[in-house]
Design a protein around this motif. Structure first.
Motif, PDB file in Angstrom:
ATOM      1  N   SER A 147       0.819  -1.214   0.000  1.00 16.48           N
ATOM      2  CA  SER A 147       0.000   0.000   0.000  1.00 16.48           C
ATOM      3  C   SER A 147       0.855   1.267   0.000  1.00 16.48           C
ATOM      4  CB  SER A 147      -0.949   0.010   1.198  1.00 16.48           C
ATOM      5  OG  SER A 147      -0.237   0.114   2.424  1.00 16.48           O
ATOM      6  N   VAL A 148       1.956   1.252   0.763  1.00 16.07           N
ATOM      7  CA  VAL A 148       2.829   2.435   0.823  1.00 16.07           C
ATOM      8  C   VAL A 148       3.563   2.627  -0.503  1.00 16.07           C
ATOM      9  CG1 VAL A 148       4.882   3.416   1.917  1.00 16.07           C
ATOM     10  CG2 VAL A 148       3.104   2.328   3.321  1.00 16.07           C
ATOM     11  N   ARG A 158       0.204  10.240 -11.293  1.00 16.79           N
ATOM     12  CA  ARG A 158      -0.732  11.371 -11.244  1.00 16.79           C
ATOM     13  C   ARG A 158      -0.003  12.693 -11.454  1.00 16.79           C
ATOM     14  NH1 ARG A 158      -5.861  10.597  -9.450  1.00 16.79           N
ATOM     15  NH2 ARG A 158      -5.969  12.768  -8.710  1.00 16.79           N
ATOM     16  N   LEU A 159       1.167  12.835 -10.828  1.00 17.20           N
ATOM     17  CA  LEU A 159       1.929  14.082 -10.994  1.00 17.20           C
ATOM     18  C   LEU A 159       2.411  14.241 -12.432  1.00 17.20           C
ATOM     19  CD1 LEU A 159       4.001  14.016  -7.671  1.00 17.20           C
ATOM     20  CD2 LEU A 159       2.153  15.616  -8.258  1.00 17.20           C
ATOM     21  N   ALA A 160       2.786  13.128 -13.061  1.00 20.13           N
ATOM     22  CA  ALA A 160       3.212  13.187 -14.464  1.00 20.13           C
ATOM     23  C   ALA A 160       2.068  13.625 -15.376  1.00 20.13           C
ATOM     24  CB  ALA A 160       3.751  11.831 -14.903  1.00 20.13           C
ATOM     25  N   ASP A 164      -3.427  16.035  -8.938  1.00 18.12           N
ATOM     26  CA  ASP A 164      -3.036  16.116  -7.536  1.00 18.12           C
ATOM     27  C   ASP A 164      -2.768  14.732  -6.968  1.00 18.12           C
ATOM     28  OD1 ASP A 164      -3.309  18.871  -7.498  1.00 18.12           O
ATOM     29  OD2 ASP A 164      -5.432  18.778  -6.909  1.00 18.12           O
ATOM     30  N   PRO A 165      -1.764  14.585  -6.104  1.00 16.54           N
ATOM     31  CA  PRO A 165      -1.505  13.286  -5.467  1.00 16.54           C
ATOM     32  C   PRO A 165      -2.613  12.936  -4.483  1.00 16.54           C
ATOM     33  CG  PRO A 165      -0.107  14.987  -4.505  1.00 16.54           C
ATOM     34  CD  PRO A 165      -0.794  15.622  -5.680  1.00 16.54           C
ATOM     35  N   VAL A 166      -2.710  11.658  -4.140  1.00 15.94           N
ATOM     36  CA  VAL A 166      -3.711  11.207  -3.175  1.00 15.94           C
ATOM     37  C   VAL A 166      -3.015  10.754  -1.895  1.00 15.94           C
ATOM     38  CG1 VAL A 166      -5.300  10.484  -4.985  1.00 15.94           C
ATOM     39  CG2 VAL A 166      -3.687   8.820  -4.034  1.00 15.94           C
ATOM     40  N   SER A 167      -3.759  10.709  -0.811  1.00 14.07           N
ATOM     41  CA  SER A 167      -3.218  10.242   0.462  1.00 14.07           C
ATOM     42  C   SER A 167      -3.123   8.727   0.464  1.00 14.07           C
ATOM     43  CB  SER A 167      -4.125  10.693   1.612  1.00 14.07           C
ATOM     44  OG  SER A 167      -5.401  10.062   1.493  1.00 14.07           O
ATOM     45  N   TRP A 168      -2.446   8.182   1.498  1.00 16.32           N
ATOM     46  CA  TRP A 168      -2.374   6.725   1.627  1.00 16.32           C
ATOM     47  C   TRP A 168      -3.770   6.124   1.722  1.00 16.32           C
ATOM     48  CZ3 TRP A 168      -3.994   3.625   5.754  1.00 16.32           C
ATOM     49  CH2 TRP A 168      -3.623   2.268   5.662  1.00 16.32           C
ATOM     50  N   GLY A 169      -4.617   6.733   2.538  1.00 15.34           N
ATOM     51  CA  GLY A 169      -5.972   6.241   2.686  1.00 15.34           C
ATOM     52  C   GLY A 169      -6.755   6.321   1.389  1.00 15.34           C
ATOM     53  N   GLY A 170      -6.529   7.402   0.631  1.00 12.62           N
ATOM     54  CA  GLY A 170      -7.214   7.549  -0.647  1.00 12.62           C
ATOM     55  C   GLY A 170      -6.793   6.476  -1.638  1.00 12.62           C
ATOM     56  N   TYR A 171      -5.501   6.122  -1.615  1.00 14.38           N
ATOM     57  CA  TYR A 171      -5.033   5.078  -2.534  1.00 14.38           C
ATOM     58  C   TYR A 171      -5.559   3.708  -2.133  1.00 14.38           C
ATOM     59  CZ  TYR A 171      -2.138   1.872  -5.142  1.00 14.38           C
ATOM     60  OH  TYR A 171      -1.727   0.850  -5.955  1.00 14.38           O
ATOM     61  N   VAL A 172      -5.556   3.417  -0.817  1.00  8.23           N
ATOM     62  CA  VAL A 172      -6.045   2.123  -0.344  1.00  8.23           C
ATOM     63  C   VAL A 172      -7.521   1.925  -0.697  1.00  8.23           C
ATOM     64  CG1 VAL A 172      -6.560   0.793   1.751  1.00  8.23           C
ATOM     65  CG2 VAL A 172      -4.320   1.857   1.472  1.00  8.23           C
ATOM     66  N   ALA A 173      -8.255   3.007  -0.809  1.00  9.74           N
ATOM     67  CA  ALA A 173      -9.674   2.919  -1.166  1.00  9.74           C
ATOM     68  C   ALA A 173      -9.894   2.995  -2.677  1.00  9.74           C
ATOM     69  CB  ALA A 173     -10.445   4.047  -0.474  1.00  9.74           C
ATOM     70  N   SER A 174      -8.811   3.073  -3.451  1.00 12.09           N
ATOM     71  CA  SER A 174      -8.940   3.273  -4.895  1.00 12.09           C
ATOM     72  C   SER A 174      -9.109   1.961  -5.642  1.00 12.09           C
ATOM     73  CB  SER A 174      -7.704   4.003  -5.438  1.00 12.09           C
ATOM     74  OG  SER A 174      -6.568   3.149  -5.410  1.00 12.09           O
TER      75      SER A 174
END
Length: 224
Positions: A147-148, A158-160, A164-174
């Motif tokens: 996850s990290v 996303r930056l490329a 905007d980047p997402v948080s760890w929690g946002g990625y885990v829920a993606s």
């Protein structure tokens, strides 16, 4: 040395195979990453940079966590669930943690039993569940590592793309995280299911993962 190799040949075989596969994955992944970078107009990266990247870390961690989830579920499920005819299962009617006499713990321990098996109370409980606990810890750590590293790799993309980047929690829920995760889970669970069911009817002479060639299909909890 010869005796050591012979007595530990199974674990040594898989250790060597694991290292070779991991090294092979690193070179193949580096080549694939460079192909992608070149197609996008970027510059290729070195092998050393690739193996320290989030892309490599997430690929490795997501495989490890699914493997250890498979072991954890199989270890715990076979305590309480049975499959008639499978050498991977206990006999129907023998579900559960079994008695101290069957497990050779406490006053039923033998001279060769581990010290913690002869103990009582918390030490015996911890030792009696240590295999499942270790598999669970490795699974959780691998899952967190995936996850990290996945968050870092996802945010690079996303930056490329000027997002905007997402948080760890946002990625885990993606969807990206769960797509990667569930792809591995379903393949590992299918492999376990196949082993449990196919071993009822098929044999491999000399393997402890198979029943003896002449054993009846309905015979359970017997190894060749």
């Amino acid at each position: 040395m010869k005796r050591f190799v012979k007595e530990n040949s199974l674990s040594l075989f898989f250790l060597v195979a694991f290292v070779l596969a991991l090294v092979g994955q690193s070179f193949a992944g580096n080549a694939a990453a460079n192909d992608r970078l070149l197609s996008e107009g970027g510059a290729p990266i070195s092998w050393a940079r690739y193996v320290t990247s989030s892309d490599f870390a997430v690929d490795v961690a997501e495989n490890w966590q699914s493997e250890y989830l498979q072991f954890l579920l199989f270890i715990l499920a076979t305590v309480w669930l049975v499959q008639r005819g499978s050498p991977e299962s206990k006999k129907p009617g023998e579900e559960g943690g079994e008695s101290d006499a069957e497990q050779k713990t406490g006053r039923h321990a033998t001279p060769g039993s581990p010290e913690w098996a002869r103990a009582t109370g918390l030490r015996q409980t911890l030792y009696g569940n240590s295999l499942g606990a270790l598999m669970g810890v490795i699974f959780v750590l691998s899952w967190l590592g995936q996850s990290v590293a996945g968050t870092a790799g996802y945010n690079e993309q996303r930056l490329a793309q000027l997002q905007d980047p997402v948080s760890w929690g946002g990625y885990v829920a993606s969807g990206d995280f769960w797509d990667r995760t569930l792809q591995n889970w379903q393949s590992e669970l299918l492999a376990v299911l196949s082993m449990v069911v196919f071993s009822i009817y098929l044999r491999q002479r000399g393997s402890p993962e198979s029943k003896p060639v002449g054993a009846p299909h309905r015979q359970t909890d017997v190894e060749g």
